[in-house]
Design a protein around this motif. Structure first.
Motif, PDB file in Angstrom:
ATOM      1  N   ASN A  79       0.818  -1.220   0.000  1.00 50.23           N
ATOM      2  CA  ASN A  79       0.000   0.000   0.000  1.00 50.23           C
ATOM      3  C   ASN A  79       0.848   1.265   0.000  1.00 50.23           C
ATOM      4  N   GLY A  80       2.005   1.180  -0.650  1.00 47.27           N
ATOM      5  CA  GLY A  80       2.909   2.318  -0.619  1.00 47.27           C
ATOM      6  C   GLY A  80       2.537   3.424  -1.588  1.00 47.27           C
ATOM      7  N   PRO A  81       3.056   4.614  -1.348  1.00 47.14           N
ATOM      8  CA  PRO A  81       2.881   5.734  -2.278  1.00 47.14           C
ATOM      9  C   PRO A  81       3.516   5.404  -3.628  1.00 47.14           C
ATOM     10  N   LEU A  82       3.017   6.056  -4.663  1.00 42.13           N
ATOM     11  CA  LEU A  82       3.505   5.812  -6.021  1.00 42.13           C
ATOM     12  C   LEU A  82       4.111   7.077  -6.611  1.00 42.13           C
ATOM     13  N   VAL A  83       5.153   6.914  -7.412  1.00 38.53           N
ATOM     14  CA  VAL A  83       5.711   8.005  -8.203  1.00 38.53           C
ATOM     15  C   VAL A  83       5.192   7.828  -9.619  1.00 38.53           C
ATOM     16  N   LEU A  84       4.460   8.829 -10.106  1.00 40.08           N
ATOM     17  CA  LEU A  84       3.815   8.758 -11.405  1.00 40.08           C
ATOM     18  C   LEU A  84       4.395   9.788 -12.371  1.00 40.08           C
ATOM     19  N   THR A  85       4.379   9.441 -13.645  1.00 38.59           N
ATOM     20  CA  THR A  85       4.781  10.378 -14.700  1.00 38.59           C
ATOM     21  C   THR A  85       3.722  10.334 -15.811  1.00 38.59           C
ATOM     22  N   ALA A  86       3.898  11.188 -16.791  1.00 38.87           N
ATOM     23  CA  ALA A  86       2.990  11.206 -17.938  1.00 38.87           C
ATOM     24  C   ALA A  86       3.433  10.225 -19.016  1.00 38.87           C
ATOM     25  N   GLY A  87       4.261   9.275 -18.656  1.00 43.63           N
ATOM     26  CA  GLY A  87       4.665   8.241 -19.614  1.00 43.63           C
ATOM     27  C   GLY A  87       5.714   8.727 -20.589  1.00 43.63           C
ATOM     28  N   GLU A  88       5.656   8.228 -21.807  1.00 45.57           N
ATOM     29  CA  GLU A  88       6.689   8.525 -22.808  1.00 45.57           C
ATOM     30  C   GLU A  88       6.843  10.017 -23.058  1.00 45.57           C
ATOM     31  N   LYS A  89       5.724  10.746 -23.052  1.00 48.96           N
ATOM     32  CA  LYS A  89       5.829  12.183 -23.365  1.00 48.96           C
ATOM     33  C   LYS A  89       6.549  12.973 -22.284  1.00 48.96           C
ATOM     34  N   SER A  90       6.733  12.367 -21.102  1.00 49.82           N
ATOM     35  CA  SER A  90       7.438  13.062 -20.016  1.00 49.82           C
ATOM     36  C   SER A  90       8.947  12.995 -20.182  1.00 49.82           C
ATOM     37  N   GLY A  91       9.420  12.020 -20.979  1.00 50.01           N
ATOM     38  CA  GLY A  91      10.856  11.833 -21.129  1.00 50.01           C
ATOM     39  C   GLY A  91      11.499  11.184 -19.917  1.00 50.01           C
ATOM     40  N   ILE A  92      10.681  10.661 -19.012  1.00 49.10           N
ATOM     41  CA  ILE A  92      11.188  10.020 -17.799  1.00 49.10           C
ATOM     42  C   ILE A  92      10.853   8.533 -17.878  1.00 49.10           C
ATOM     43  N   SER A  93      11.876   7.707 -18.014  1.00 44.90           N
ATOM     44  CA  SER A  93      11.659   6.270 -18.132  1.00 44.90           C
ATOM     45  C   SER A  93      12.331   5.469 -17.028  1.00 44.90           C
ATOM     46  N   SER A  94      13.130   6.136 -16.205  1.00 43.59           N
ATOM     47  CA  SER A  94      13.821   5.452 -15.101  1.00 43.59           C
ATOM     48  C   SER A  94      13.989   6.434 -13.957  1.00 43.59           C
ATOM     49  N   PRO A  95      14.221   5.945 -12.740  1.00 46.88           N
ATOM     50  CA  PRO A  95      14.422   6.860 -11.609  1.00 46.88           C
ATOM     51  C   PRO A  95      15.528   7.877 -11.849  1.00 46.88           C
ATOM     52  N   ALA A  96      16.580   7.485 -12.534  1.00 52.09           N
ATOM     53  CA  ALA A  96      17.694   8.411 -12.779  1.00 52.09           C
ATOM     54  C   ALA A  96      17.246   9.634 -13.563  1.00 52.09           C
ATOM     55  N   ASP A  97      16.185   9.470 -14.367  1.00 51.80           N
ATOM     56  CA  ASP A  97      15.690  10.593 -15.175  1.00 51.80           C
ATOM     57  C   ASP A  97      15.023  11.675 -14.335  1.00 51.80           C
ATOM     58  N   LEU A  98      14.777  11.393 -13.050  1.00 51.63           N
ATOM     59  CA  LEU A  98      14.176  12.399 -12.164  1.00 51.63           C
ATOM     60  C   LEU A  98      15.194  13.443 -11.701  1.00 51.63           C
ATOM     61  N   SER A  99      16.463  13.213 -11.993  1.00 53.84           N
ATOM     62  CA  SER A  99      17.493  14.149 -11.560  1.00 53.84           C
ATOM     63  C   SER A  99      17.189  15.559 -12.061  1.00 53.84           C
ATOM     64  N   GLY A 100      17.068  16.494 -11.112  1.00 55.54           N
ATOM     65  CA  GLY A 100      16.811  17.883 -11.449  1.00 55.54           C
ATOM     66  C   GLY A 100      15.382  18.213 -11.821  1.00 55.54           C
ATOM     67  N   LYS A 101      14.485  17.231 -11.772  1.00 57.10           N
ATOM     68  CA  LYS A 101      13.103  17.447 -12.204  1.00 57.10           C
ATOM     69  C   LYS A 101      12.232  17.998 -11.068  1.00 57.10           C
TER      70      LYS A 101
END
Length: 279
Positions: A79-101
């Motif tokens: 029942n943990g919290p989730l990290v969500l993105t807008a999918g492919e259009k966000s340009g974020i496909s891995s946790p490392a892509d969150l750097s600076g976001k």
């Protein structure tokens, strides 16, 4: 007795019997229904309610005035919290892509936020960018519309995020359980230190037992406070967050709380506490 808890299905399910005078000998409740970010701040303010549901992340700031009760709260697995993105259009496909976001979170004094920051310390080299606090119900639309790069969501969002066209980047619960083997401490029930904590805990347990024995009795009350939530989603919410730890934290529950707050203190996210202060 003044009490504050959220209008979420798990809280209304747990407290239905007490609120409706179905717990013998328990005092009448004056209920404030409020988001947990509000109750976190109430607990840290003079003259707050006698009993509150708060985030475990806020507990270190209020232990001088309140004590943790061993029941009524929310711990669990899956029942943990989730990290969500807008999918492919966000340009974020891995946790490392969150750097600076830019990442939206529902509160900076929430277990969700602590888990996210502890996870990011391991998984996001270079560190996060701006953390934006916004109301829970605004996060998924903001991610969908591209106003935020990613969002940290809680509660029923784990069931509804696909309807916003969002993608799951990471499940904080899966990470926490793999890393520690422990359940996630989410919401705590606390009572003022000048009150009889054992009696209050007893009334809460009776309310929980009634809820389990009469699962349909609270349906109207739960749905009346669930903000037009689909009944099936409300029931899934209850099944996810009301479990054995709601009746009693037990040694595993206390170990989970100590692990979360201990790690968070070492990261400088919360004040350090003596584990003995939790009991």
């Amino acid at each position: 007795m003044k009490i504050a808890f959220s209008p979420c299905p798990n809280d209304t399910f747990v407290f239905h019997a007490w609120v409706h005078g179905l717990v013998p000998g328990a005092p009448e409740l004056d209920v404030l229904y409020a988001d947990i970010d509000i109750t976190n701040h109430l607990a840290a303010s003079p003259g707050g309610p006698e009993v509150l549901k708060i985030s475990y992340a806020a507990l270190p700031w209020v232990l001088s005035e309140y004590r943790l009760l061993p029941c009524g709260g929310a711990l669990g697995r899956g029942n943990g919290p989730l990290v969500l993105t807008a999918g492919e259009k966000s340009g974020i496909s891995s946790p490392a892509d969150l750097s600076g976001k830019r990442v939206a979170v529902p509160s900076e004094r929430s277990t969700a936020y602590l888990l996210f920051r502890l996870w990011a310390a391991q998984q996001v080299p270079g560190g996060l960018g701006e953390i934006v606090v916004m109301p829970f119900h605004e996060i998924m639309p903001a991610v969908r519309d591209g106003r935020i790069d990613a969002g940290l969501v809680i509660h029923e969002a784990r069931f509804t995020y696909p309807t916003y066209g969002l993608s799951l980047l990471a499940d904080m619960g899966v990470w926490w359980e793999a890393d520690t083997g422990l359940p996630i401490p989410l919401g705590a029930i606390i009572a003022r230190r000048n009150l009889d904590a054992d009696r209050i805990a007893g009334w809460i347990r009776q309310s929980v037992d009634y809820a389990w024995a009469h699962p349909d009795a609270s349906r109207e009350y739960v749905l009346g406070h669930a903000q037009e939530m689909d009944p099936a989603v409300a029931q899934a919410h209850i099944e996810l967050y009301v479990n054995k730890f709601t009746s009693d934290l037990g040694e595993e529950g206390y170990a989970a709380i100590d692990a979360l707050l201990g790690r968070a203190a070492r990261e400088g996210l919360v004040p350090a506490i003596d584990p003995s202060a939790l009991r």
